[in-house]
Design an enzyme around this catalytic site. Sequence first.
Site, PDB file in Angstrom:
ATOM      1  CD  GLU A 410      62.197  40.114 -34.064  1.00 20.23           C
ATOM      2  OE1 GLU A 410      62.472  40.852 -33.094  1.00 20.23           O
ATOM      3  OE2 GLU A 410      63.065  39.604 -34.800  1.00 20.23           O
TER       4      GLU A 410
HETATM    5  C1  LIG Z   1      59.650  30.058 -36.475  1.00 21.63           C
HETATM    6  C2  LIG Z   1      60.033  30.667 -35.157  1.00 21.63           C
HETATM    7  C3  LIG Z   1      61.271  31.272 -35.020  1.00 21.63           C
HETATM    8  C4  LIG Z   1      61.646  31.805 -33.779  1.00 21.63           C
HETATM    9  N1  LIG Z   1      62.911  32.323 -33.629  1.00 21.63           N
HETATM   10  C5  LIG Z   1      63.350  32.628 -32.372  1.00 21.63           C
HETATM   11  C6  LIG Z   1      64.724  32.952 -32.146  1.00 21.63           C
HETATM   12  O1  LIG Z   1      65.537  33.022 -33.082  1.00 21.63           O
HETATM   13  N2  LIG Z   1      65.126  33.178 -30.865  1.00 21.63           N
HETATM   14  C7  LIG Z   1      64.261  33.137 -29.817  1.00 21.63           C
HETATM   15  O2  LIG Z   1      64.697  33.370 -28.694  1.00 21.63           O
HETATM   16  N3  LIG Z   1      62.947  32.841 -29.998  1.00 21.63           N
HETATM   17  C8  LIG Z   1      62.479  32.574 -31.251  1.00 21.63           C
HETATM   18  N4  LIG Z   1      61.154  32.234 -31.448  1.00 21.63           N
HETATM   19  C9  LIG Z   1      60.261  32.188 -30.313  1.00 21.63           C
HETATM   20  C10 LIG Z   1      59.200  33.271 -30.337  1.00 21.63           C
HETATM   21  O3  LIG Z   1      59.771  34.511 -30.051  1.00 21.63           O
HETATM   22  C11 LIG Z   1      58.106  32.845 -29.359  1.00 21.63           C
HETATM   23  O4  LIG Z   1      57.423  31.761 -29.974  1.00 21.63           O
HETATM   24  C12 LIG Z   1      57.146  33.947 -29.013  1.00 21.63           C
HETATM   25  O5  LIG Z   1      57.803  34.925 -28.246  1.00 21.63           O
HETATM   26  C13 LIG Z   1      55.938  33.452 -28.227  1.00 21.63           C
HETATM   27  O6  LIG Z   1      56.309  32.618 -27.178  1.00 21.63           O
HETATM   28  P1  LIG Z   1      55.621  31.173 -27.011  1.00 21.63           P
HETATM   29  O7  LIG Z   1      55.732  30.474 -28.293  1.00 21.63           O
HETATM   30  O8  LIG Z   1      56.188  30.524 -25.823  1.00 21.63           O
HETATM   31  O9  LIG Z   1      54.110  31.508 -26.778  1.00 21.63           O
HETATM   32  P2  LIG Z   1      53.408  31.839 -25.346  1.00 21.63           P
HETATM   33  O10 LIG Z   1      54.186  32.883 -24.634  1.00 21.63           O
HETATM   34  O11 LIG Z   1      53.105  30.581 -24.636  1.00 21.63           O
HETATM   35  O12 LIG Z   1      52.062  32.479 -25.886  1.00 21.63           O
HETATM   36  C14 LIG Z   1      50.932  31.728 -26.300  1.00 21.63           C
HETATM   37  C15 LIG Z   1      49.767  32.697 -26.506  1.00 21.63           C
HETATM   38  O13 LIG Z   1      49.475  33.344 -25.265  1.00 21.63           O
HETATM   39  C16 LIG Z   1      49.559  34.747 -25.415  1.00 21.63           C
HETATM   40  N5  LIG Z   1      50.123  35.330 -24.191  1.00 21.63           N
HETATM   41  C17 LIG Z   1      51.259  34.977 -23.537  1.00 21.63           C
HETATM   42  N6  LIG Z   1      51.463  35.769 -22.488  1.00 21.63           N
HETATM   43  C18 LIG Z   1      50.436  36.643 -22.456  1.00 21.63           C
HETATM   44  C19 LIG Z   1      50.078  37.721 -21.609  1.00 21.63           C
HETATM   45  N7  LIG Z   1      50.831  38.123 -20.587  1.00 21.63           N
HETATM   46  N8  LIG Z   1      48.943  38.385 -21.885  1.00 21.63           N
HETATM   47  C20 LIG Z   1      48.183  38.046 -22.939  1.00 21.63           C
HETATM   48  N9  LIG Z   1      48.475  37.059 -23.790  1.00 21.63           N
HETATM   49  C21 LIG Z   1      49.583  36.362 -23.544  1.00 21.63           C
HETATM   50  C22 LIG Z   1      50.463  34.975 -26.615  1.00 21.63           C
HETATM   51  O14 LIG Z   1      50.243  36.235 -27.225  1.00 21.63           O
HETATM   52  C23 LIG Z   1      50.078  33.810 -27.508  1.00 21.63           C
HETATM   53  O15 LIG Z   1      48.940  34.128 -28.231  1.00 21.63           O
HETATM   54  C24 LIG Z   1      60.746  31.758 -32.698  1.00 21.63           C
HETATM   55  C25 LIG Z   1      59.480  31.179 -32.860  1.00 21.63           C
HETATM   56  C26 LIG Z   1      59.129  30.622 -34.062  1.00 21.63           C
HETATM   57  C27 LIG Z   1      57.782  29.958 -34.173  1.00 21.63           C
END
Ligand SMILES: Cc1cc2nc3c(=O)[nH]c(=O)nc-3n(C[C@H](O)[C@H](O)[C@H](O)COP(=O)(O)OP(=O)(O)OC[C@H]3O[C@@H](n4cnc5c(N)ncnc54)[C@H](O)[C@@H]3O)c2cc1C
Length: 603
Positions: A410
């Site tokens: 979220e």
């Molecule tokens: C169990 C689980 C269920 C999920 N369910 C869903 C679902 O139903 N539908 C769906 O669409 N998604 C889902 N997700 C995805 C989830 O919303 C994303 O994992 C989340 O938004 C973070 O994206 P990412 O994993 O690509 O991390 P990244 O975006 O790669 O982030 C990695 C790190 O970098 C930081 N970061 C990234 N961008 C910035 C910035 N601009 N400034 C500062 N820090 C930054 C983040 O805060 C984090 O600490 C789920 C994830 C999990 C693990």
Amino acid sequence: MSTETMNKEILRGGQFLVKETKCEDVFTLEDLSEEQRMMRDSTKEFVDRELWGEWERFENKDYAYTEETMRHAGELGLLGIAVPEAYGGMGMGFVSTMLVCDYISGATGSFSTAYGAHTGIGTMPITLYGNEEQKLKYVPKLASGEWFGAYCLTEPGAGSDANSGKTKAVLSDDGNYYSISGQKMWISNAGFCNMFIVFARIADDKNITGFIVENDASNGITLGDEEKKLGIHSSSTRQVFFNDTKVPVENMLSERGNGFKIAMNALNVGRIKLAAACLEAQRRVINEAVRYANERIQFKTPIINFGAIKGKIADMTTNAYAGESASYRAAKNIEDRISLREAQGNSHQEAELKGVEEYAIECSILKVAVSEDVQHTADEGVQIFGGMGFSAEAPMEKAWRDARIARIYEGTNEINRMLAVGMLVKKAMKGHVDLLGPATAVGEELMGIPSFDAPDFSVLFAEEKDLVARLKKVFLMVAGSAVQKFGPELEKHQQLMMAASDILIEVYMAESTILRTEKNAKRFGEEAQAVQIAMSQLYLYNAVEIVIKKGREAIVSFAEGDEQRMMLMGLKRFTKYTNYPNVVALRTQIADKVAADNGYTFD
Ligand SMILES: Cc1cc2nc3c(=O)[nH]c(=O)nc-3n(C[C@H](O)[C@H](O)[C@H](O)COP(=O)(O)OP(=O)(O)OC[C@H]3O[C@@H](n4cnc5c(N)ncnc54)[C@H](O)[C@@H]3O)c2cc1C
């Protein structure tokens, strides 16, 4: 909507920072109607009957059991709480939907994730943005649990940067359908859902577009294996591949290019509901921890008698109480604004959309605060259990693992922290929240000579409310100067934004906690609220410490010389206690009550 609500000024989102809220104007858990209490109790019964005793099945990746219990939740009406009656739901208010998200979350993160993904991001985009045909076709099935929904936004290369997805939607030559191709990742409920909300890009559009896509393996949809996860073991999480998946044009949600807005608004609702979903999880950890501490004997005494354990129990309890206070305050603000808009002639759909959007700042604040509290609480729960806390046979280990995800999905807590401050600055620029006036006033106050009059703090919370008002000044001083210095470039100064956000979060949480207790002390008496008063004072004390640390960090990051000295002096003045609370005594008082009740009894 009652005339009382119509006449009462409902604060706009973010205005809590610059306007005083009277305790009579906050909604608290103690204000629940008979109907809402029944809703809460039946949700608790469902959890105790079908989820709590089955935790091993959830831990052992029994995905089928998650599906079975979700279906049963549908039969009991628990999936349609927020859905209007016209589409097969119960059409209950926002507070009721929060209550169900809250109390359904206690047993296992697997079920609450499945529940949240289905009722929130899986269903809400259609109820909020769907046209009449789409709503009539899909929502009744989702509300009853005949169908389950999932939400496909994230991709391998597009996580926090959600609008950068590569999934494509190409219109057919005859204009009848779109062909969707792309890879979605981390999709909750993917293993058993009947329908996906999919975000894809049409041509080289700046923004993505939302589609309703039925799950049909013969239409180019394949799933990856279940992800091997740290926690929420029985929540189905898979990759979803779309390969030339044909979607009728009438399944486009809202308009072309509106998908990012849909995605973000669905997440706003999801965020505050996720905060709720971290509350009962905290209460249950507290209950288990206290019961264990009351029974576990070391050095010939139950470990609850040790001050070190009491301190933990008190902090865990206080944070849960604060989370409740702020979550239900915001939920009622949203409910009232929806009613107000409906009374002004908006459709329910439009009113709900705008009502939630209005409080996006509070939704982000709550998501961050409560998701971090649940993790801290679970962590201390492990510690109270000692070696048994590390054992998969005991309840703390799974609670600890399940809690961790709430900081990630979220919108990560980093993204939500920056959003909270960023949205507030934007609102100020649009004139929706007057930050500039109060920030200038704080600047002038700093230039003036401080009053040396001894304030009268004899009335309950007089000093605490004065302090909260001053903590708001810290935010205005820091954020106001930072905006002046960096203008639109502020968002590039992320560590400053994060520090400002922490101050904002503490202000909202502390104020909500104090207002709830003040309201209850007025009607139930101060004696009856003695422990709640202690929790409010303890929360504020901890909040002040955070504000001092983060305020100093922020100030020295961008101010120098006289300006820095003046702001540091202001920070000292704005965070000063006249009468320091004895926090050790407060913690002991809180823990003794929880120990005597053998659990959390403040909800
Ligand atoms: C169990 C689980 C269920 C999920 N369910 C869903 C679902 O139903 N539908 C769906 O669409 N998604 C889902 N997700 C995805 C989830 O919303 C994303 O994992 C989340 O938004 C973070 O994206 P990412 O994993 O690509 O991390 P990244 O975006 O790669 O982030 C990695 C790190 O970098 C930081 N970061 C990234 N961008 C910035 C910035 N601009 N400034 C500062 N820090 C930054 C983040 O805060 C984090 O600490 C789920 C994830 C999990 C693990």
